[in-house]
Structure formats: C-alpha cells, structure tokens
Design a protein around this motif. Structure first.
Motif, PDB file in Angstrom:
ATOM      1  N   ALA A 106     -29.916  49.177  50.694  1.00  0.00           N
ATOM      2  CA  ALA A 106     -31.081  48.504  50.129  1.00  0.00           C
ATOM      3  C   ALA A 106     -31.042  47.004  50.378  1.00  0.00           C
ATOM      4  O   ALA A 106     -32.077  46.343  50.374  1.00  0.00           O
ATOM      5  N   ALA A 107     -29.856  46.476  50.606  1.00  0.00           N
ATOM      6  CA  ALA A 107     -29.722  45.030  50.735  1.00  0.00           C
ATOM      7  C   ALA A 107     -30.040  44.541  52.147  1.00  0.00           C
ATOM      8  O   ALA A 107     -30.138  43.344  52.382  1.00  0.00           O
ATOM      9  N   ASN A 109     -32.709  44.594  55.300  1.00  0.00           N
ATOM     10  CA  ASN A 109     -34.108  44.877  55.597  1.00  0.00           C
ATOM     11  C   ASN A 109     -34.199  45.919  56.712  1.00  0.00           C
ATOM     12  O   ASN A 109     -33.675  45.702  57.806  1.00  0.00           O
ATOM     13  N   PHE A 112     -35.748  44.946  60.459  1.00  0.00           N
ATOM     14  CA  PHE A 112     -35.240  43.876  61.314  1.00  0.00           C
ATOM     15  C   PHE A 112     -33.821  44.230  61.772  1.00  0.00           C
ATOM     16  O   PHE A 112     -33.080  44.897  61.051  1.00  0.00           O
ATOM     17  N   GLN A 162     -29.407  52.552  61.846  1.00  0.00           N
ATOM     18  CA  GLN A 162     -28.572  53.108  62.908  1.00  0.00           C
ATOM     19  C   GLN A 162     -27.085  53.014  62.580  1.00  0.00           C
ATOM     20  O   GLN A 162     -26.258  53.451  63.368  1.00  0.00           O
TER      21      GLN A 162
ATOM     22  N   ASP B 234     -34.024  44.949  47.040  1.00  0.00           N
ATOM     23  CA  ASP B 234     -32.788  44.168  47.116  1.00  0.00           C
ATOM     24  C   ASP B 234     -32.751  43.255  48.337  1.00  0.00           C
ATOM     25  O   ASP B 234     -32.251  42.145  48.273  1.00  0.00           O
ATOM     26  N   TYR B 235     -33.283  43.745  49.452  1.00  0.00           N
ATOM     27  CA  TYR B 235     -33.175  42.921  50.662  1.00  0.00           C
ATOM     28  C   TYR B 235     -33.935  41.616  50.524  1.00  0.00           C
ATOM     29  O   TYR B 235     -33.568  40.608  51.128  1.00  0.00           O
ATOM     30  N   VAL B 248     -40.250  31.923  55.469  1.00  0.00           N
ATOM     31  CA  VAL B 248     -39.495  32.937  56.196  1.00  0.00           C
ATOM     32  C   VAL B 248     -39.438  34.224  55.372  1.00  0.00           C
ATOM     33  O   VAL B 248     -39.629  35.325  55.890  1.00  0.00           O
ATOM     34  N   LYS B 252     -42.032  36.721  56.948  1.00  0.00           N
ATOM     35  CA  LYS B 252     -41.242  37.523  57.879  1.00  0.00           C
ATOM     36  C   LYS B 252     -40.655  38.737  57.161  1.00  0.00           C
ATOM     37  O   LYS B 252     -41.050  39.858  57.421  1.00  0.00           O
ATOM     38  N   TYR B 253     -39.761  38.486  56.227  1.00  0.00           N
ATOM     39  CA  TYR B 253     -39.016  39.600  55.646  1.00  0.00           C
ATOM     40  C   TYR B 253     -39.838  40.433  54.675  1.00  0.00           C
ATOM     41  O   TYR B 253     -39.526  41.581  54.421  1.00  0.00           O
ATOM     42  N   LYS B 256     -43.560  42.022  57.252  1.00  0.00           N
ATOM     43  CA  LYS B 256     -43.448  43.082  58.265  1.00  0.00           C
ATOM     44  C   LYS B 256     -43.314  44.478  57.656  1.00  0.00           C
ATOM     45  O   LYS B 256     -44.084  45.373  58.014  1.00  0.00           O
ATOM     46  N   PRO B 257     -42.377  44.690  56.723  1.00  0.00           N
ATOM     47  CA  PRO B 257     -42.330  46.046  56.159  1.00  0.00           C
ATOM     48  C   PRO B 257     -43.592  46.402  55.373  1.00  0.00           C
ATOM     49  O   PRO B 257     -43.930  47.578  55.281  1.00  0.00           O
ATOM     50  N   LEU B 330     -43.549  48.287  64.622  1.00  0.00           N
ATOM     51  CA  LEU B 330     -43.181  47.614  63.378  1.00  0.00           C
ATOM     52  C   LEU B 330     -41.997  48.283  62.702  1.00  0.00           C
ATOM     53  O   LEU B 330     -41.188  47.631  62.056  1.00  0.00           O
ATOM     54  N   PRO B 332     -38.725  50.430  63.039  1.00  0.00           N
ATOM     55  CA  PRO B 332     -37.695  51.024  63.899  1.00  0.00           C
ATOM     56  C   PRO B 332     -37.269  52.403  63.417  1.00  0.00           C
ATOM     57  O   PRO B 332     -36.781  53.201  64.194  1.00  0.00           O
ATOM     58  N   ARG B 335     -39.518  54.515  65.289  1.00  0.00           N
ATOM     59  CA  ARG B 335     -39.293  54.364  66.729  1.00  0.00           C
ATOM     60  C   ARG B 335     -38.002  55.050  67.160  1.00  0.00           C
ATOM     61  O   ARG B 335     -37.952  55.710  68.181  1.00  0.00           O
ATOM     62  N   LEU B 336     -36.961  54.883  66.351  1.00  0.00           N
ATOM     63  CA  LEU B 336     -35.659  55.376  66.774  1.00  0.00           C
ATOM     64  C   LEU B 336     -35.347  56.739  66.197  1.00  0.00           C
ATOM     65  O   LEU B 336     -34.386  57.378  66.600  1.00  0.00           O
ATOM     66  N   GLY B 338     -34.258  58.003  63.129  1.00  0.00           N
ATOM     67  CA  GLY B 338     -32.984  58.216  62.457  1.00  0.00           C
ATOM     68  C   GLY B 338     -31.840  57.497  63.128  1.00  0.00           C
ATOM     69  O   GLY B 338     -32.002  56.379  63.587  1.00  0.00           O
ATOM     70  N   ARG B 339     -30.687  58.178  63.242  1.00  0.00           N
ATOM     71  CA  ARG B 339     -29.491  57.463  63.668  1.00  0.00           C
ATOM     72  C   ARG B 339     -29.099  57.762  65.095  1.00  0.00           C
ATOM     73  O   ARG B 339     -28.088  58.400  65.364  1.00  0.00           O
ATOM     74  N   SER B 340     -29.910  57.351  66.019  1.00  0.00           N
ATOM     75  CA  SER B 340     -29.493  57.496  67.411  1.00  0.00           C
ATOM     76  C   SER B 340     -29.512  56.133  68.058  1.00  0.00           C
ATOM     77  O   SER B 340     -30.533  55.487  68.126  1.00  0.00           O
ATOM     78  N   SER B 341     -28.380  55.683  68.473  1.00  0.00           N
ATOM     79  CA  SER B 341     -28.320  54.345  69.047  1.00  0.00           C
ATOM     80  C   SER B 341     -27.769  54.355  70.451  1.00  0.00           C
ATOM     81  O   SER B 341     -28.285  54.862  71.354  1.00  0.00           O
TER      82      SER B 341
END
Lengths: 330, 341
Positions: A106-107, A109, A112, A162, B234-235, B248, B252-253, B256-257, B330, B332, B335-336, B338-341
């Motif tokens: 949660a901390a 974002n 980004f 990821q 929290d973020y 900012v 920005k933070y 976007k979401p 916007l 990811p 776009r991605l 889940g967890r594939s990097s």
C-alpha cells in the motif's frame, strides 16, 4: 546505546489525537509521552489498534484528514512539530525523519515505477536537492544494493506489482534510507511477510540503522521483536504509554499488568498448551473507560483505577510505569 | 502481448461486431412499414416507376439476398445510393462526417480538460462551497439534456446577448478553406487562414459546450471521488511524509491513479457524443452526419441509414480501443497483467 533524556531528538509530550467520525469522536490517543535519543533504538509495543501508528503519523503530520490533535506537543530538536510552519515542517520531512509503512504493497504507488518514486524521494530530500539525474540514480542504485536486492537497474524499471512482498518491503526501507535522515520510524515492517523473510528484514533494518548511526523507533506488536531490535521499550495500551524501561530491565522486571499479560501471551516452546493471553479487547474509543483505560481487563483493578487515570511515574533507573497498584499508591 | 498485435486483434474482433451490427440494422430498417421507393418518388409517381426503383434497389428480393447484395457493395467500398440526395452515400458521409467529427472532438476536449480540472478542484476543496457547486452542476448536467441546453444557448446568445455566433459552421461571407481533412479549423490552420480558423472556432464553442456539459460534470464527479479515495492511501501519506511538494503529490502521484476509472467512462461518453449530437446539430443548423442520419431515418433512406449506423459503430469501436490503450498506458497492472517482468 542508552541516552539521557535531555539529549533527546524527539520528545512527544501528552499527545492526544481524536478521529472525527459520523458516530462522534474516537478518542484514540490519550496523553502519549515518548522520547528518543540520538542514535537510540526504541521499541513501541502494543496490540493492534492501540494507537502506535497514529502516534507516529502525528510526528510526520500525515494523519488522515478526519484526525484532530486537541492537545500535546511533539518536540523535534526543541521545536514543536505541530506548530511548525510548512517550510520548517518540510525540513523535518526531508532531512529529519523518515517512515517505513506497515504495508509495503500500500505504501508504493501502483502506477509508477520504483525508479520514478525513488528518484522523487531523493530529488525532494534535503541532501538530494540540486543533484543531477545521474547522481540521483546512483544514490538509488546504492540504496537498493544496501537492502540486498540484486539487479537494481531492473528493479528501478519495475512497477510495485511486479515485485514480491519481501522485495517491496526492502524497497520501502531503501526509500527511507536513501538520503540521510536522523530518525527512522519503522511501522511493523514486514508484518505481512512470512517468518523467515520477516527475520531477514529485521536484521537488515537493524544493521542499516547501526551503520548509519540513525535513531530508530520500531513499532511492533511483538515483545520478542522489540527485544531483538531495541535499547528501550515503550509499552502502549489504548492510547497511553503504560510502561517504559530499558529493554533488559523490562524483561527482567516487568511491572505493569498489561506488560505481564503481553509477556505471558508469547508462546513458548517449553510451555504446556496455549498461553492464557489477556482477557477482553481494546476498549471502544468513542466512550473509553474512565480512569485507567486498562482497568476492565485488569486482574488487579480496584476502585481507584476506575476513577482516576494513573500517570507514568519513575520507579528507578528510568523505569516508568503508569499503574496505581505497582506505584504502591493503593 | 505486443502493442501492435493487441491492436490488430482488437480490430479483427471489431469486424465481427460491425458485421453483427450491420445485420441488425439492415433488418430493422427494412422491417419497419413503409415503401422506401414510394417515399422517395412521392405519392404521385406512377406505379411502374416505383416498381422499377424497387427492382433497382433489389427490394423485390428476399432479405438475405438483399443483404448479400448490400454487403457485396460494402466490401468494394460502395454503400449504395441515397434516395434523398441522389448521390453515393459514401460522398454524403465524406461531406457530413467531418462537421460532426469536428464538433465531437472539440466537445470531447471540453469534457476531458474540464472534467479533470473540476474534479481535481472538487477533491482539493472537498466539503467546501466549491465542491458543493460542482456537485450541483453535476446533477443539473445529468438532468438537463444537451438539446435543452442548446436551445437555452441559442436563446441566450442568439437573441438576448449576441456576443458569439450561434448558427452554422462559418459566418456568412467567409470562404471555407479548401477541403483537406474536412475539419474547418484544421484546414484553415493548414492553409494559414487565421481569420477563418477563429471564426470556425467561435461557431464551435456553443454546440460543443451544449454537448459537453452533461458528461463533463459526471466525469468530474468520478475524478473527484477517485481522488478523494486515493488521498487516504498509504502511498500518498508516504509521499507527503517524504516532503514532496504539493504539485508533485497532487499533480502526479494522486492524479494518475485517479484518472484510470474516469478514462474508461469518458471513452464511452465521448463515443455517445456522436449520437447525442443529433438534436444539437439540428438546433445549431450544423451540417453534420447526425442530422443527415436522422433525416435518412425519417424518410426511410435505407442505404443512408445503414451507412450512418455502420460509421457510428466503427467510431464507437475505435474509441473503445483507444480508451483501452490509454487505460493500459496509465495502469501498469493492466498492461503487465500481474507479475510478469
């Protein structure tokens, strides 16, 4: 390292925080007193919902917007954070204190990359101001190395989604230490991780704090973790500090009934069956019990505990406890 | 998945969507009572002439056969003749579509810019009069249809306070620029005729605004609620705690979401601006395709109806693909996958 109270860098005095809700005010913090010395590692221990996180968020003034602070002071190097002008407060945030949040997922974002977020932390910190892009990236790469994550280049281009939980937790730590800070507040880092990773994270954190000579406030619900990590412990119950002592002293000579209950509830390999724990639960903050907030759950409570609020009193060698029974008042 | 292969896949899917749409509209248009040939030639035309036209239009054949003739034409780019304009439907669309596109694009621009602006404003000044004002505007915007607003604008700026032109695409006496894209604003810029550009722009403002107001404030509400929800995350507290500057954090933070849910709804709304445009076009005397389509329907101009619906369907599909791409850009997590990097 044990430091004299007069050399404290952070000194919270009689802090009250309430949350405004549709049902009225939740009076969560009820006069918290806490100080941290330079280079000292301090534990803040208590069960879930007792106000540990609220206390620490107040320090950085990042409480939710429905929170009010009716009373109290938070001195940072002698200046009250609660009364600071934005510019001064910004100094505290960008060079004084940084915080690691409880829930790494949660901390960070989610939309980004780690790099974007980390670069901004550096760019807007006091020691990162005016640095070139290359220098900023170098700092970030170094910090990621310090939390033992391989391949920093790839990490910087990754999104939080990821990375694994342990990695995210490490990144949160890296962000908190990437530029110089005097005091690190760690809010139960890694609670959501499995035990082996949790242990690694704790070791890592302690190592980093010691290496950089930072002060640490470690929030945890586990006395065991506090024992491993800290020099001094504050035990918190329902918005009050009920006992504080040097870590060794607290384990040798625990006084407050709540502390005793916490210690009893730690499962032991040698013990028989499940520990008894503490009966009941954290009180309703909308109408907290009068007197000592612990009295409804306390085996020793008496008339006076129900009427009057016990304050922290010294019982020798910096060991303080807020209980009439222990202070020998009753 | 690679971007290009994703887009190609989506486009292939949309061919099936459009085929289905064409069948539905083809049947509906022909099942409705009334003989198109008779309507086209008028009540006094002799029966043999009507019969000849029916035969020419294959109206004497069965529905599947008719569809087969029509879709064969479509495949070769021939959408048939319009009974009203007596021209090829393709020519009509080429003439009327740009006017609507221009209107809808400007309208969409209003929706995007102002919904984000008002949404952010309402979130920033939550629970103050600013927030309440935007909320009232949102309710009003939803309740008042665009054609009512169009009439009000017409009355206000055409009659009471004539500071801005209310009818048509250009003022009388101004020569339209040579057609390059058909969008007068762009064509005039391309040929360097600034006076034409500003005149066209002035004519666009009122109809575009009439179209935009409803969706605009609804979207503002979505942006606002997403922003206020994310403010508690929290973020964001972390970003504040790290001492990042206000612009900012918010720009920005937080932004976007918060845009992600709004963009999906915006896409749908902007696509439906096309069909909402009809009454607005009628009121502002705007020579657009919505107006053309409506006239076609009233006069049972079969080829024109099918063509207009297919064009609308195509635009809807394209806008939706575009929106999905923007959302994926916007977010990811989408776009991605889940967890594939």
């Amino acid at each position: 390292m044990i430091v004299n109270k007069n050399d404290s860098i952070l000194n919270i005095k009689d802090l009250h925080v309430h949350y405004r809700t549709y049902d009225g005010f939740a009076k969560v913090l009820d006069g918290v007193n806490l100080w941290v010395g330079k280079g000292e590692k301090v534990g803040l221990v208590g069960e879930a919902g007792c106000g540990k996180t609220t206390t620490m968020r107040t320090v950085l003034r990042i409480l939710p917007e429905n929170a009010v602070v009716p009373k109290g002071e938070i001195f940072y190097h002698g200046e009250d954070i609660l009364k600071m002008k934005p510019q001064k407060l910004n100094k505290v945030r960008t060079q004084g204190i940084s915080m690691i949040f409880q829930e790494p997922a949660a901390a960070l974002n989610p939309v980004f990359t780690i790099g974007t977020q980390m670069f901004d932390v550096i760019r807007y910190s006091d020691s990162g101001k005016g640095r070139s892009k290359e220098e900023i990236k170098e700092l970030a790469v170094k910090a990621i190395g310090e939390v033992y994550i391989p391949d920093p280049e790839r990490i910087l281009n990754s999104y939080p989604g990821q990375l694994s939980g342990g990695m995210k937790q490490r990144i949160c730590i890296a962000m908190a230490i990437v530029t110089e800070r005097e005091l690190l507040i760690a809010d139960e880092p890694g609670t959501s991780l499995d035990v082996t990773i949790l242990d690694q994270v704790h070791r890592l954190l302690r190592g980093l704090v010691e290496k950089k000579g930072m002060s640490l406030i470690m929030i945890t619900h586990s006395l065991g973790v506090a024992r491993e990590m800290t020099d001094r412990i504050y035990v918190m119950y329902a918005g009050n500090i009920v006992e504080t002592a040097e870590t060794k002293e607290l384990f040798k000579n625990p006084l407050h009934p709540y502390t005793l209950g916490l210690l009893e509830s730690v499962p032991r390999l040698t013990g028989g069956g499940v520990a008894e724990g503490i009966y009941g639960r954290i009180p309703d903050y909308f109408s907290p019990p009068k007197g000592c907030r612990f009295h409804p759950r306390c085996r020793l409570s008496e008339e006076k505990c129900r009427e009057e609020k016990p304050l922290l009193k010294d019982v020798g060698d910096g060991h303080q406890v807020a209980c009439f029974k222990v202070q020998g008042v009753i | 998945m690679k971007l290009s292969s994703y887009v190609i896949k989506r486009l292939l899917y949309s061919i099936f969507v459009l085929l289905g749409l064409s069948i539905v509209i083809f049947i509906i248009a022909r099942v409705v009572p009334g003989d198109p040939a008779r309507l086209a030639l008028g009540p006094r035309a002799p029966q043999f002439a009507v019969d000849a036209l029916r035969e020419e239009m294959h109206l004497d054949k069965s529905l599947p056969v008719q569809y087969f003739y029509w879709i064969k034409g479509v495949a070769t780019g021939d959408l048939g003749k319009s009974l009203i304009t007596k021209r090829n439907v393709v020519e009509d669309i080429a003439e009327f579509l740009p006017a609507t596109l221009e209107l809808v694009l400007v309208s969409a621009l209003f929706v995007i810019v102002f919904s984000i602006f008002f949404g952010a404003l309402a979130a920033r000044y939550k629970d103050t009069w600013v927030d309440s004002f935007i909320r009232v505007m949102a309710y009003t915007g939803v309740a008042v249809p665009s054609f009512v607003l169009a009439v009000i604008f017409l009355l206000l700026f055409g009659y009471i306070w004539p500071i801005i032109p209310v009818l048509g695409r250009l003022s009388a006496g101004i020569q339209p620029p040579p057609t390059i894209t058909g969008l007068i604003t762009i064509d005039s810029l391309l040929t360097g005729q600034l006076d034409v550009f500003f005149d066209a722009l002035k004519h666009l403002i009122l109809p575009a605004l009439a179209l935009a107001v409803g969706p605009l404030f609804q979207e503002a509400r979505i942006v606002r609620s997403a922003m206020t929800e994310n403010m508690g995350k929290d973020y964001l507290a972390a970003a504040v705690g790290f001492g990042m500057p206000d612009h900012v954090i918010t720009g920005k933070y937080l932004l976007k979401p918060s845009l992600i849910p709004a963009v999906s709804v915006m896409g749908l709304d902007i696509a439906s601006l096309m069909s909402n445009a009809f009454l607005v076009e009628v009121i502002f005397n705007w020579p657009g395709i919505s107006r053309y389509g409506m006239e076609a329907m009233l006069r049972k101009d079969l080829n024109a109806i099918s063509a207009v619906i297919i064009v609308f369907g195509l635009i809807f599909v394209l806008v939706n693909i575009l929106v999905d791409l923007i959302v994926a850009y916007l977010d990811p997590r989408i776009r991605l996958g889940g967890r594939s990097s």
